[in-house]
Design an enzyme around this catalytic site. Structure first.
Site, PDB file in Angstrom:
ATOM      1  N   HIS A 187       3.187   9.823  -9.719  1.00 53.49           N
ATOM      2  CA  HIS A 187       2.857  10.860 -10.705  1.00 53.49           C
ATOM      3  C   HIS A 187       1.440  11.387 -10.477  1.00 53.49           C
ATOM      4  CE1 HIS A 187       6.328  11.134 -13.191  1.00 53.49           C
ATOM      5  NE2 HIS A 187       6.282   9.889 -13.649  1.00 53.49           N
ATOM      6  N   CYS A 261       3.035  15.955  -7.270  1.00 57.84           N
ATOM      7  CA  CYS A 261       3.175  17.332  -7.755  1.00 57.84           C
ATOM      8  C   CYS A 261       1.837  18.072  -7.707  1.00 57.84           C
ATOM      9  CB  CYS A 261       3.695  17.347  -9.188  1.00 57.84           C
ATOM     10  SG  CYS A 261       5.341  16.638  -9.382  1.00 57.84           S
ATOM     11  N   ARG A 270       4.559  20.660  -4.170  1.00 55.36           N
ATOM     12  CA  ARG A 270       4.215  19.310  -3.756  1.00 55.36           C
ATOM     13  C   ARG A 270       2.959  19.321  -2.893  1.00 55.36           C
ATOM     14  NH1 ARG A 270       7.153  18.854  -7.220  1.00 55.36           N
ATOM     15  NH2 ARG A 270       9.105  17.679  -7.391  1.00 55.36           N
TER      16      ARG A 270
END
Length: 279
Positions: A187, A261, A270
């Site tokens: 994340h 991300c 990305r």
């Protein structure tokens, strides 16, 4: 006649009650807006702060557990067991010895020269080991440049891996220290946000992966700032972007890929970091 002329007709005034109703409606509307605002604020605090606290605490505890186990038990193959290094046996895919099926003793008739009977095997056929379950932690990732220490788990499931503050290992990609491409995902924001600052990495920065078998050091070599979420080329054994082919490699080697991300607080694109195993 004069008395009748002085009589007054009563008039009902509703202006004051109308104002009260409007004021009450405005007050109720204001309370609803404030309540919604508080709920939204609590949701933001939960997502941006509380999930980070929970995930980081769990990830930190998991790192301690893993490294404590590894410090107590030696790496596979260095102990005094019955592996190939000790007894000369053939190791199975799971690291244990492969046992040959043993034949049952022949019958007395066969031993005495009578008609032979086929031998029976008592052991069940050896089955291949089941793949490790998703969510199982097996490595510790360290990136000194951004002060990151985080466990690595198998798979990239949100509920079992990423939302717990772990870094996920793409299924089918190489194991740490092996030839091919060790591809990891994490994340950028919320739930521990382990990869929030990977954009700060520079060529030459060190990244280590520690497993039960040893510690492997990779050196950052290339950074792909933006690509599509569907750019599967970045995690292939020889990684190369299919969206921006000028990024990537053309020869086999031992690579490490970090994906997350970008930009922050979105999942539209990305960011990719590639590193090469130091020999």
């Amino acid at each position: 006649m004069r008395g009748r002329g002085r009589e007054r007709v009563p008039v009902v005034v509703q202006a004051r009650s109308g104002r009260r109703g409007l004021a009450r409606a405005l007050w109720i509307g204001a309370e609803a807006v404030v309540t919604c605002g508080v709920l939204v604020l609590l949701l933001v605090v939960h997502q941006l702060w509380w999930t980070n606290q929970q995930a980081r605490a769990e990830a930190g505890e998991r790192v301690e557990v893993l490294e404590r186990e590894w410090d107590i038990s030696p790496p596979a193959g260095t102990g005094t067991g019955t592996g190939a290094g000790a007894g000369g046996g053939v190791s199975s895919p799971s690291g244990g010895p492969v046992r040959e099926p043993s034949a049952a003793p022949s019958s007395p008739a066969a031993a005495g020269g009578g008609s032979p009977r086929p031998a029976r095997t008592s052991a069940a056929p050896v089955r291949p080991a089941a793949p490790p379950p998703s969510g199982e932690t097996f490595a510790v990732l360290r990136i000194p440049r951004i002060g990151l220490t985080v466990p690595v788990a198998r798979g990239i499931s949100k509920s079992k891996v990423l939302d717990r503050g772990y870094v996920g290992h793409y299924p089918g990609t190489a194991a740490p220290g092996r030839a091919g491409n060790v591809a990891l995902a994490g994340h950028r924001n919320t739930h521990g946000e382990p990869f929030r600052y990977v954009n700060r990495l520079r060529r030459g920065d060190e990244i280590t992966l520690r497993t039960r078998e040893g510690t492997y050091t990779y050196v950052v070599d290339q950074i792909l700032p933006v690509t599509s979420p569907r750019d599967t080329g970045v995690i292939r054994p020889v990684p190369r972007s299919v969206v921006k082919p000028s990024y990537g490699y053309s020869a086999a080697g031992s690579y490490l890929t970090l994906t997350t991300c970008t930009p922050e607080f979105t999942s539209r694109h990305r960011l990719v970091v590639w590193a090469i195993l130091r020999r």
